[in-house]
Design a protein around this motif. Structure first.
Motif, PDB file in Angstrom:
ATOM      1  N   PHE A   1       0.830  -1.211   0.000  1.00 46.78           N
ATOM      2  CA  PHE A   1       0.000   0.000   0.000  1.00 46.78           C
ATOM      3  C   PHE A   1       0.868   1.265   0.000  1.00 46.78           C
ATOM      4  N   LYS A   2       1.968   1.224   0.726  1.00 46.57           N
ATOM      5  CA  LYS A   2       2.864   2.377   0.769  1.00 46.57           C
ATOM      6  C   LYS A   2       3.448   2.662  -0.614  1.00 46.57           C
ATOM      7  N   LYS A   3       3.854   1.595  -1.292  1.00 39.00           N
ATOM      8  CA  LYS A   3       4.388   1.734  -2.648  1.00 39.00           C
ATOM      9  C   LYS A   3       3.304   2.240  -3.600  1.00 39.00           C
ATOM     10  N   ALA A   4       2.094   1.711  -3.459  1.00 39.70           N
ATOM     11  CA  ALA A   4       0.981   2.099  -4.334  1.00 39.70           C
ATOM     12  C   ALA A   4       0.608   3.564  -4.137  1.00 39.70           C
ATOM     13  N   LYS A   5       0.556   4.025  -2.893  1.00 41.63           N
ATOM     14  CA  LYS A   5       0.176   5.423  -2.652  1.00 41.63           C
ATOM     15  C   LYS A   5       1.261   6.377  -3.135  1.00 41.63           C
ATOM     16  N   ARG A   6       2.505   5.941  -3.060  1.00 40.73           N
ATOM     17  CA  ARG A   6       3.606   6.770  -3.579  1.00 40.73           C
ATOM     18  C   ARG A   6       3.503   6.916  -5.097  1.00 40.73           C
ATOM     19  N   ASN A   7       3.236   5.796  -5.783  1.00 49.25           N
ATOM     20  CA  ASN A   7       3.083   5.841  -7.238  1.00 49.25           C
ATOM     21  C   ASN A   7       1.816   6.599  -7.647  1.00 49.25           C
ATOM     22  N   GLN A   8       0.777   6.465  -6.834  1.00 47.64           N
ATOM     23  CA  GLN A   8      -0.465   7.186  -7.097  1.00 47.64           C
ATOM     24  C   GLN A   8      -0.243   8.702  -6.994  1.00 47.64           C
ATOM     25  N   GLN A   9       0.526   9.105  -5.998  1.00 46.77           N
ATOM     26  CA  GLN A   9       0.856  10.522  -5.843  1.00 46.77           C
ATOM     27  C   GLN A   9       1.683  11.025  -7.036  1.00 46.77           C
TER      28      GLN A   9
END
Length: 246
Positions: free
Chosen positions: A67-75
């Motif tokens: 989730f941390k990786k996903a939210k970083r890429n989403q940002q």
């Protein structure tokens, strides 16, 4: 002058003494063995429960990382939507979280067998174990169920818009809250039962050797999802070409 006991009486007293000593020794030894068996069973049960805790925590740690990786890429996509083609494959770990299954085997043994409570013999420990499993079910209800449903309904890597449909900051936040709570419960249980980290490590290593983890093909999730989309694109183009020629 006092008469000495006859040899018959003396023999009877010696026999009685030997018999009494034998009975005491037999029952005493049996009691010691029984206590050791109970202590061993209790230790094994405690270690199994704590190992189950650690496996759950490990799964939530992996989810947190995804989730941390996903939210970083989403940002990143929020500021640079043109990066979609290169970043969409980086959501593979987040997709994998939707396949998470939390095993209830040890929990079912713990909660369904009355002998479990008798063996453990610690009311506070039983209460904390029950609390851990209750929190785990709440985690599934509050996060996993909804997330799995959303992944099924949407194609996470289909477009920037679909990626923005996922509230990864909230998923990460919720996952961390439950992860911290479960870790605290696990550490408290270890203190209650006087289990060291070294003991847990040794027990875990023994379990890992005995468990079959399947084959490791050395292919990353990102590579798998990239290949899938490339192959699907080829099929899509082939179908469109076929329809044009008809």
């Amino acid at each position: 002058m006092k008469e000495k006991p006859s040899s018959g009486i003396k023999q009877f007293l010696l026999t009685l003494l030997a018999t009494t000593f034998s009975i005491i020794l037999t029952f005493g030894t049996s009691a010691i063995i029984d206590r050791r068996h109970k202590a061993a069973a209790k230790k094994e049960m405690v270690m199994m429960i704590l190992y189950d805790f650690d496996k759950t925590i490990e799964q939530l740690e992996n989810a947190s990382s995804a989730f941390k990786k996903a939210k970083r890429n989403q940002q990143e996509l929020a500021f640079h939507p043109e990066y979609f083609d290169s970043l969409r494959f980086q959501f593979a770990d987040a997709l994998k979280v939707s396949q998470m299954e939390l095993s209830e085997t040890t929990e079912n043994i713990f909660s369904s067998n009355i002998e479990t409570f008798n063996t453990l013999g610690n009311v506070n420990f039983v209460h904390e174990v029950s609390s851990f499993y209750s929190m785990r079910h709440k985690y599934e209800e509050d996060l996993l169920v909804g997330y799995k449903k959303k992944v099924t309904e949407l194609r996470l890597t289909e477009s920037v818009g679909e990626i923005f449909e996922f509230d990864f900051p909230d998923y990460y936040f919720m996952n961390q809250l439950y992860l911290n709570a479960l870790k605290n419960a696990r550490d408290l249980c270890m203190k209650m039962m006087k289990v060291s980290e070294d003991e847990m490590k040794e027990f875990s290593n023994q379990r890992v050797v005995n468990e079959d983890h399947g084959e490791d093909y050395g292919i990353s999730n990102e590579q798998l999802i990239k290949e899938m989309f490339e192959e699907e694109e080829i099929l899509k183009q082939a179908i469109e070409k076929l329809e044009q020629n008809q």
